[in-house]
Write an enzyme that holds these catalytic residues in place. Structure first.
Site, PDB file in Angstrom:
ATOM      1  N   THR A 176       1.953   0.654   3.554  1.00 58.30           N
ATOM      2  CA  THR A 176       1.177   1.812   3.094  1.00 58.30           C
ATOM      3  C   THR A 176       1.858   3.124   3.426  1.00 58.30           C
ATOM      4  O   THR A 176       1.711   4.113   2.701  1.00 58.30           O
ATOM      5  CB  THR A 176      -0.228   1.779   3.730  1.00 58.30           C
ATOM      6  OG1 THR A 176      -0.884   0.613   3.266  1.00 58.30           O
ATOM      7  CG2 THR A 176      -1.049   2.994   3.365  1.00 58.30           C
ATOM      8  N   GLU A 235     -12.382 -25.525  29.385  1.00 54.40           N
ATOM      9  CA  GLU A 235     -12.893 -25.939  28.072  1.00 54.40           C
ATOM     10  C   GLU A 235     -12.270 -27.252  27.596  1.00 54.40           C
ATOM     11  O   GLU A 235     -12.970 -28.114  27.079  1.00 54.40           O
ATOM     12  CB  GLU A 235     -12.681 -24.834  27.024  1.00 54.40           C
ATOM     13  CG  GLU A 235     -13.169 -25.139  25.640  1.00 54.40           C
ATOM     14  CD  GLU A 235     -14.680 -25.229  25.589  1.00 54.40           C
ATOM     15  OE1 GLU A 235     -15.185 -26.068  24.825  1.00 54.40           O
ATOM     16  OE2 GLU A 235     -15.357 -24.482  26.312  1.00 54.40           O
ATOM     17  N   TYR A 287      -4.553   1.697  -3.829  1.00 55.29           N
ATOM     18  CA  TYR A 287      -3.213   2.258  -4.044  1.00 55.29           C
ATOM     19  C   TYR A 287      -2.227   1.102  -4.028  1.00 55.29           C
ATOM     20  O   TYR A 287      -2.600  -0.042  -3.758  1.00 55.29           O
ATOM     21  CB  TYR A 287      -2.868   3.266  -2.930  1.00 55.29           C
ATOM     22  CG  TYR A 287      -2.927   2.639  -1.556  1.00 55.29           C
ATOM     23  CD1 TYR A 287      -4.103   2.645  -0.820  1.00 55.29           C
ATOM     24  CD2 TYR A 287      -1.810   2.000  -1.018  1.00 55.29           C
ATOM     25  CE1 TYR A 287      -4.183   2.029   0.410  1.00 55.29           C
ATOM     26  CE2 TYR A 287      -1.876   1.380   0.218  1.00 55.29           C
ATOM     27  CZ  TYR A 287      -3.061   1.398   0.934  1.00 55.29           C
ATOM     28  OH  TYR A 287      -3.136   0.782   2.143  1.00 55.29           O
ATOM     29  N   THR A 327       0.946  -2.420   7.763  1.00 56.66           N
ATOM     30  CA  THR A 327       0.190  -2.637   8.994  1.00 56.66           C
ATOM     31  C   THR A 327      -0.374  -4.055   9.117  1.00 56.66           C
ATOM     32  O   THR A 327      -0.773  -4.454  10.207  1.00 56.66           O
ATOM     33  CB  THR A 327      -0.972  -1.627   9.096  1.00 56.66           C
ATOM     34  OG1 THR A 327      -1.757  -1.714   7.918  1.00 56.66           O
ATOM     35  CG2 THR A 327      -0.454  -0.220   9.278  1.00 56.66           C
ATOM     36  N   ASP A 328      -0.379  -4.815   8.013  1.00 58.90           N
ATOM     37  CA  ASP A 328      -1.035  -6.132   8.078  1.00 58.90           C
ATOM     38  C   ASP A 328      -0.351  -7.092   9.049  1.00 58.90           C
ATOM     39  O   ASP A 328      -1.011  -7.866   9.734  1.00 58.90           O
ATOM     40  CB  ASP A 328      -1.098  -6.768   6.678  1.00 58.90           C
ATOM     41  CG  ASP A 328      -2.095  -6.060   5.775  1.00 58.90           C
ATOM     42  OD1 ASP A 328      -2.709  -5.075   6.225  1.00 58.90           O
ATOM     43  OD2 ASP A 328      -2.256  -6.481   4.614  1.00 58.90           O
ATOM     44  N   LYS A 376      -3.977  -5.067  14.840  1.00 60.96           N
ATOM     45  CA  LYS A 376      -4.790  -4.346  13.858  1.00 60.96           C
ATOM     46  C   LYS A 376      -6.224  -4.848  13.978  1.00 60.96           C
ATOM     47  O   LYS A 376      -6.509  -6.014  13.706  1.00 60.96           O
ATOM     48  CB  LYS A 376      -4.240  -4.593  12.453  1.00 60.96           C
ATOM     49  CG  LYS A 376      -4.936  -3.792  11.359  1.00 60.96           C
ATOM     50  CD  LYS A 376      -4.240  -4.013  10.018  1.00 60.96           C
ATOM     51  CE  LYS A 376      -4.838  -3.127   8.937  1.00 60.96           C
ATOM     52  NZ  LYS A 376      -4.113  -3.270   7.664  1.00 60.96           N
TER      53      LYS A 376
END
Ligand code: GLN
Length: 334
Positions: free
Chosen positions: A17, A291, A31, A97-98, A170
């Site tokens: 971006t 766990e 965009y 940014t992904d 992110k």
């Protein structure tokens, strides 16, 4: 003569971006990513020249969800070449940014340099009102050119904060305040000056046992997501596709559904490494034998690494060892 006193910073552009463009200034979310070339991005921030002698290089032009292991290796090798050059003081990487957090962590593990490496993106394209890319880039160059950033590992500058490339993730896809670390930022950049508050505690860059120069290829590691009513379909499919390790993107503390446990035990016996991580939103914390009996199952825990970061470390680690105890050591140390 003035140029001689300023640091030399190279900007490696990969797309995203920060290089995006929309149809109107009102388009902050609609965009096309990866449209604008690095020379135009640099020309758009003339103030960069006050911070450093800046030169750009277009390494690729893609949206970061499409970054492949080959792209990671290509970028990592170019960063290493530049870091070796005595004419380079710092490196900035513009990135979508992904998957920015994955690339930043990969470089943290494999770049043998104390020169600053700063990965940066933006949440709005440059054509949008209140675009954040210009300031993020300005901050990235400021940090990459600073002496104080040396030896602090790979860094990320978004939203005025300096984040550790290892920890940052992110967290939301619509705010400019998108990148957070569960353990907090390392510092702030204000008007081109950095202010530091803490240091990364995990092994990185100079102290890492991994080196991009020794890595010819990365092994196949997949991620399977857990949820209520889950079955073992995804795990089996990943193993069948040749995965050397499977990251269990587990619920809570990396818990494993009873419908999946026997399959993971069987896959481990077949030689596939099973790595338990957590997909909880603010950062997981997975401990051995809490766990699930990891000692008995011969599984590995990813500790605080989210599933996508666990995949990066697993790939890099598997270039050195196939031993689950060694893998676990690496997951504690990096
Ligand atoms: N904000 C962004 O950079 C997202 C754009 C695109 N999906 C990418 O990661 O490249």
């Amino acid at each position: 003569q003035e140029a001689a006193t300023k640091p030399n910073v190279i900007i490696l552009a990969t797309g995203g971006t920060i290089a995006g463009a929309g149809a109107s200034a009102a388009n902050s979310a609609t965009y096309t990513a990866a449209k604008v070339g690095i020379d135009k991005l640099i020309a758009g921030v003339p103030e960069l020249s006050q911070l450093a002698n800046v030169r750009g290089e277009q390494v690729m032009q893609i949206a970061s969800e499409s970054i492949t292991n080959e792209n990671l290796l290509q970028l990592g090798r170019r960063v290493a070449e530049l870091a070796d050059s005595k004419d380079v003081d710092g490196i900035v990487i513009t990135h979508g940014t992904d998957t920015l957090e994955e690339t930043a962590y990969f470089l943290t593990l494999v770049e043998k340099t104390d020169k600053p490496i700063v990965v940066v993106g933006s949440m709005r394209p440059g054509t949008a009102m209140s675009a954040d890319g210009m300031l993020n880039l300005y901050n990235a160059v400021a940090v990459a050119g600073s002496k104080e950033a040396r030896g602090k590992g790979v860094l990320v500058t978004m939203n005025d904060e300096i984040q550790s490339g290892r920890d940052v993730s992110k967290m939301i896809n619509i705010k400019t305040e998108a990148f957070k670390s569960p353990w907090g930022p390392l510092g702030m950049v204000v008007e081109g000056k950095s202010y530091w508050f803490r240091l990364p505690a995990k092994r990185h860059t100079m102290d890492s046992e991994f080196d991009i120069k020794d890595i010819k290829s990365l092994p196949n590691v997949g991620i399977a997501y857990s949820y209520g009513n889950v079955d073992d379909t995804a795990y089996k499919a990943l193993a069948q596709s040749g995965a050397k390790a499977i990251i269990h993107a587990g619920t809570g503390n990396g818990s494993v559904a009873s419908s999946v446990v026997p399959t993971l035990q069987a896959l481990r016996k077949d030689g596939v490494q099973i790595i338990r991580s957590s997909h909880v939103n603010n950062g997981g914390f997975v401990l051995r034998n809490a766990e699930q009996p990891d000692d008995k199952n011969d599984w590995v825990v990813a500790h605080d690494l989210n599933p996508q970061k666990a995949r990066i470390l697993a790939m890099v680690a598997l270039t050195k060892t196939q031993d689950s105890k060694e893998l676990q050591r690496m997951f504690w140390e990096y």
